[in-house]
Design a protein around this motif. Structure first.
Motif, PDB file in Angstrom:
ATOM      1  N   ILE A  66     -28.756  58.060 -33.757  1.00 40.61           N
ATOM      2  CA  ILE A  66     -27.852  57.537 -34.788  1.00 40.61           C
ATOM      3  C   ILE A  66     -28.523  56.308 -35.387  1.00 40.61           C
ATOM      4  O   ILE A  66     -28.901  55.386 -34.655  1.00 40.61           O
ATOM      5  CB  ILE A  66     -26.472  57.160 -34.212  1.00 40.61           C
ATOM      6  CG1 ILE A  66     -25.773  58.383 -33.616  1.00 40.61           C
ATOM      7  CG2 ILE A  66     -25.603  56.526 -35.295  1.00 40.61           C
ATOM      8  CD1 ILE A  66     -24.454  58.065 -32.940  1.00 40.61           C
ATOM      9  N   ILE A  67     -28.699  56.304 -36.697  1.00 42.73           N
ATOM     10  CA  ILE A  67     -29.363  55.188 -37.370  1.00 42.73           C
ATOM     11  C   ILE A  67     -28.345  54.500 -38.275  1.00 42.73           C
ATOM     12  O   ILE A  67     -27.946  55.041 -39.307  1.00 42.73           O
ATOM     13  CB  ILE A  67     -30.574  55.667 -38.193  1.00 42.73           C
ATOM     14  CG1 ILE A  67     -31.583  56.405 -37.282  1.00 42.73           C
ATOM     15  CG2 ILE A  67     -31.250  54.476 -38.870  1.00 42.73           C
ATOM     16  CD1 ILE A  67     -32.745  57.031 -38.033  1.00 42.73           C
ATOM     17  N   LEU A  68     -27.919  53.326 -37.872  1.00 42.27           N
ATOM     18  CA  LEU A  68     -26.959  52.551 -38.651  1.00 42.27           C
ATOM     19  C   LEU A  68     -27.683  51.802 -39.771  1.00 42.27           C
ATOM     20  O   LEU A  68     -28.883  51.558 -39.704  1.00 42.27           O
ATOM     21  CB  LEU A  68     -26.222  51.568 -37.755  1.00 42.27           C
ATOM     22  CG  LEU A  68     -25.431  52.170 -36.590  1.00 42.27           C
ATOM     23  CD1 LEU A  68     -24.919  51.067 -35.686  1.00 42.27           C
ATOM     24  CD2 LEU A  68     -24.274  53.022 -37.099  1.00 42.27           C
ATOM     25  N   LEU A  69     -26.905  51.416 -40.785  1.00 44.44           N
ATOM     26  CA  LEU A  69     -27.518  50.688 -41.895  1.00 44.44           C
ATOM     27  C   LEU A  69     -28.105  49.358 -41.451  1.00 44.44           C
ATOM     28  O   LEU A  69     -29.114  48.903 -42.007  1.00 44.44           O
ATOM     29  CB  LEU A  69     -26.485  50.461 -43.007  1.00 44.44           C
ATOM     30  CG  LEU A  69     -26.039  51.701 -43.790  1.00 44.44           C
ATOM     31  CD1 LEU A  69     -25.075  51.296 -44.894  1.00 44.44           C
ATOM     32  CD2 LEU A  69     -27.226  52.454 -44.364  1.00 44.44           C
ATOM     33  N   ASP A  70     -27.497  48.720 -40.445  1.00 42.18           N
ATOM     34  CA  ASP A  70     -28.064  47.448 -40.011  1.00 42.18           C
ATOM     35  C   ASP A  70     -29.419  47.644 -39.332  1.00 42.18           C
ATOM     36  O   ASP A  70     -30.286  46.771 -39.391  1.00 42.18           O
ATOM     37  CB  ASP A  70     -27.098  46.650 -39.138  1.00 42.18           C
ATOM     38  CG  ASP A  70     -26.663  47.387 -37.880  1.00 42.18           C
ATOM     39  OD1 ASP A  70     -27.075  48.535 -37.677  1.00 42.18           O
ATOM     40  OD2 ASP A  70     -25.899  46.782 -37.098  1.00 42.18           O
ATOM     41  N   GLU A  71     -29.634  48.820 -38.734  1.00 46.60           N
ATOM     42  CA  GLU A  71     -30.957  49.131 -38.178  1.00 46.60           C
ATOM     43  C   GLU A  71     -32.001  49.212 -39.304  1.00 46.60           C
ATOM     44  O   GLU A  71     -33.113  48.679 -39.189  1.00 46.60           O
ATOM     45  CB  GLU A  71     -30.914  50.474 -37.440  1.00 46.60           C
ATOM     46  CG  GLU A  71     -30.031  50.488 -36.219  1.00 46.60           C
ATOM     47  CD  GLU A  71     -30.726  49.936 -34.988  1.00 46.60           C
ATOM     48  OE1 GLU A  71     -31.889  49.501 -35.100  1.00 46.60           O
ATOM     49  OE2 GLU A  71     -30.107  49.932 -33.917  1.00 46.60           O
ATOM     50  N   LEU A  72     -31.634  49.910 -40.372  1.00 44.07           N
ATOM     51  CA  LEU A  72     -32.552  50.052 -41.505  1.00 44.07           C
ATOM     52  C   LEU A  72     -32.821  48.703 -42.163  1.00 44.07           C
ATOM     53  O   LEU A  72     -33.952  48.416 -42.576  1.00 44.07           O
ATOM     54  CB  LEU A  72     -31.967  51.036 -42.512  1.00 44.07           C
ATOM     55  CG  LEU A  72     -31.727  52.456 -41.983  1.00 44.07           C
ATOM     56  CD1 LEU A  72     -30.991  53.298 -43.020  1.00 44.07           C
ATOM     57  CD2 LEU A  72     -33.029  53.128 -41.589  1.00 44.07           C
ATOM     58  N   ILE A  99     -28.215  49.139 -47.932  1.00 39.71           N
ATOM     59  CA  ILE A  99     -29.161  48.490 -47.022  1.00 39.71           C
ATOM     60  C   ILE A  99     -29.488  47.077 -47.525  1.00 39.71           C
ATOM     61  O   ILE A  99     -29.581  46.131 -46.738  1.00 39.71           O
ATOM     62  CB  ILE A  99     -30.443  49.328 -46.886  1.00 39.71           C
ATOM     63  CG1 ILE A  99     -30.125  50.674 -46.223  1.00 39.71           C
ATOM     64  CG2 ILE A  99     -31.510  48.580 -46.082  1.00 39.71           C
ATOM     65  CD1 ILE A  99     -31.255  51.680 -46.313  1.00 39.71           C
ATOM     66  N   ALA A 100     -29.638  46.925 -48.838  1.00 39.68           N
ATOM     67  CA  ALA A 100     -29.890  45.595 -49.412  1.00 39.68           C
ATOM     68  C   ALA A 100     -28.746  44.638 -49.092  1.00 39.68           C
ATOM     69  O   ALA A 100     -28.976  43.472 -48.739  1.00 39.68           O
ATOM     70  CB  ALA A 100     -30.096  45.705 -50.919  1.00 39.68           C
ATOM     71  N   GLN A 187     -27.069  60.013 -41.863  1.00 41.92           N
ATOM     72  CA  GLN A 187     -25.738  60.432 -42.312  1.00 41.92           C
ATOM     73  C   GLN A 187     -24.680  59.958 -41.321  1.00 41.92           C
ATOM     74  O   GLN A 187     -23.621  59.441 -41.708  1.00 41.92           O
ATOM     75  CB  GLN A 187     -25.670  61.956 -42.452  1.00 41.92           C
ATOM     76  CG  GLN A 187     -26.341  62.525 -43.680  1.00 41.92           C
ATOM     77  CD  GLN A 187     -25.524  62.356 -44.948  1.00 41.92           C
ATOM     78  OE1 GLN A 187     -24.481  61.709 -44.960  1.00 41.92           O
ATOM     79  NE2 GLN A 187     -26.007  62.930 -46.028  1.00 41.92           N
ATOM     80  N   ARG A 188     -24.964  60.134 -40.051  1.00 44.04           N
ATOM     81  CA  ARG A 188     -24.016  59.702 -39.014  1.00 44.04           C
ATOM     82  C   ARG A 188     -23.823  58.193 -39.066  1.00 44.04           C
ATOM     83  O   ARG A 188     -22.704  57.687 -38.942  1.00 44.04           O
ATOM     84  CB  ARG A 188     -24.552  60.129 -37.636  1.00 44.04           C
ATOM     85  CG  ARG A 188     -23.655  59.750 -36.457  1.00 44.04           C
ATOM     86  CD  ARG A 188     -22.341  60.508 -36.497  1.00 44.04           C
ATOM     87  NE  ARG A 188     -21.442  60.066 -35.447  1.00 44.04           N
ATOM     88  CZ  ARG A 188     -20.641  59.013 -35.521  1.00 44.04           C
ATOM     89  NH1 ARG A 188     -20.640  58.260 -36.631  1.00 44.04           N
ATOM     90  NH2 ARG A 188     -19.842  58.693 -34.543  1.00 44.04           N
ATOM     91  N   GLY A 189     -24.924  57.477 -39.252  1.00 45.11           N
ATOM     92  CA  GLY A 189     -24.831  56.025 -39.315  1.00 45.11           C
ATOM     93  C   GLY A 189     -24.118  55.522 -40.556  1.00 45.11           C
ATOM     94  O   GLY A 189     -23.353  54.550 -40.496  1.00 45.11           O
ATOM     95  N   ARG A 190     -24.332  56.187 -41.677  1.00 42.46           N
ATOM     96  CA  ARG A 190     -23.688  55.754 -42.924  1.00 42.46           C
ATOM     97  C   ARG A 190     -22.179  55.918 -42.870  1.00 42.46           C
ATOM     98  O   ARG A 190     -21.439  55.186 -43.543  1.00 42.46           O
ATOM     99  CB  ARG A 190     -24.236  56.537 -44.119  1.00 42.46           C
ATOM    100  CG  ARG A 190     -25.616  56.096 -44.560  1.00 42.46           C
ATOM    101  CD  ARG A 190     -26.036  56.790 -45.832  1.00 42.46           C
ATOM    102  NE  ARG A 190     -25.409  56.224 -47.008  1.00 42.46           N
ATOM    103  CZ  ARG A 190     -25.448  56.783 -48.209  1.00 42.46           C
ATOM    104  NH1 ARG A 190     -26.063  57.938 -48.376  1.00 42.46           N
ATOM    105  NH2 ARG A 190     -24.873  56.193 -49.245  1.00 42.46           N
ATOM    106  N   ALA A 191     -21.712  56.853 -42.076  1.00 39.05           N
ATOM    107  CA  ALA A 191     -20.267  57.024 -41.918  1.00 39.05           C
ATOM    108  C   ALA A 191     -19.625  55.754 -41.373  1.00 39.05           C
ATOM    109  O   ALA A 191     -18.457  55.465 -41.660  1.00 39.05           O
ATOM    110  CB  ALA A 191     -19.976  58.205 -40.987  1.00 39.05           C
ATOM    111  N   GLU A 192     -20.397  54.985 -40.628  1.00 38.92           N
ATOM    112  CA  GLU A 192     -19.872  53.784 -39.961  1.00 38.92           C
ATOM    113  C   GLU A 192     -20.065  52.513 -40.781  1.00 38.92           C
ATOM    114  O   GLU A 192     -19.748  51.427 -40.294  1.00 38.92           O
ATOM    115  CB  GLU A 192     -20.579  53.604 -38.606  1.00 38.92           C
ATOM    116  CG  GLU A 192     -20.548  54.815 -37.702  1.00 38.92           C
ATOM    117  CD  GLU A 192     -19.170  55.140 -37.164  1.00 38.92           C
ATOM    118  OE1 GLU A 192     -18.270  54.277 -37.271  1.00 38.92           O
ATOM    119  OE2 GLU A 192     -18.984  56.257 -36.653  1.00 38.92           O
TER     120      GLU A 192
END
Length: 268
Positions: A66-72, A99-100, A187-192
């Motif tokens: 799971i890749i969250l936006l804060d990871e990116l 992400i910005a 996609q999974r991370g963006r849901a959050e």
């Protein structure tokens, strides 16, 4: 020039071209750094461009289920630190804009200006949340070719499909060659993702917001929402354009961002 850097447990691949003030270009989903090819030549005349493949996309490693936006966002902050960049203009599209904003929560001092193209700043509603969870599962089970065949027409307007087959072909290739595991994880991370509304009101540097007049995913209302909350921001609507404004109408897109950089950021 293609480069690599070891960033937070993965090998991040990025292009670095030009010289001068730094511009970080953040691609959308499910794309890669090649989506900015139509902007490279124009911007590299006056700026140092950093154009990465995000975690799980293009040539960059994934490392997580799971890749969250804060990871990116943290990946990119570490990349800029690795490159000794203390201040940057950020150009972003769709997920790239989210992400910005996530980067801004961590390092507001980093930003000289932001360009948001085709971006939504609010959190998912319940329907959107469930849709991303289902998309994540379908991508993992069915693969990116099936996802692309089913979804590509939503990314671009009819004019693009009718008159610009070369653009459609480029987008199709990007989508089909995106690693399914990476796309699913994001996609999974963006849901959050969080709601960035209150953050918008704190931004006090030049901001340009771009939207295609036929964008299905982030329509004019989404961009107007951001524009209304960032004092002094500029809103540009590009005609005959869907969700990928920088590829569907590159001449208009480049003209808008060049004008913004010249008049409001003052580096050109």
């Amino acid at each position: 020039m293609r480069k690599e850097a070891s960033i937070r447990g993965i090998t991040m691949v990025f292009d670095e071209v030009g010289a001068g003030e730094a511009i970080l270009l953040i691609h959308g989903q499910p794309f890669n750094r090649s989506m900015w090819d139509d902007q490279k030549e124009m911007l590299a005349r006056n700026y140092r461009l950093i154009i990465p493949d995000l975690r799980g996309y293009g040539e960059t490693g994934q490392g997580k289920d799971i890749i969250l936006l804060d990871e990116l966002a943290l990946d990119l902050l570490h990349l800029l630190d690795h490159l000794s960049i203390k201040k940057a203009i950020v150009i972003s599209l769709s997920m790239g804009g989210q992400i910005a904003l996530e980067m801004y929560t961590w390092a507001p001092h980093l930003f000289k200006a932001i360009i948001f193209a085709n971006t939504e700043a609010r959190a998912e509603n319940e329907a959107g949340y469930q849709n991303r969870i289902e998309l994540s599962k379908r991508i993992l089970s069915g693969g990116m070719e099936k996802f692309t065949n089913e979804r590509i027409r939503h990314f671009m307007c009819t004019n693009t499909f009718t008159h610009k087959p070369e653009v459609v072909s480029r987008v199709e290739k990007m989508m089909k060659t995106t690693p399914a595991a990476g796309s699913s994880a994001v996609q999974r991370g963006r849901a959050e993702r969080r709601d960035y509304t209150q953050l918008l009101e704190k931004i006090d540097f030049p901001v340009l917001i771009i939207v295609g007049d036929q964008d299905e995913f982030t329509p004019l209302e989404s961009s107007a929402y951001i524009h209304q909350r960032i004092k002094g921001s500029t809103l540009a609507i590009i005609p005959d354009c869907g969700h990928i404004s920088n590829m569907e109408q590159p001449e208009a897109f480049n003209k808008v961002i060049s004008k913004f950089l010249s008049e409001q950021v003052g580096f050109q």
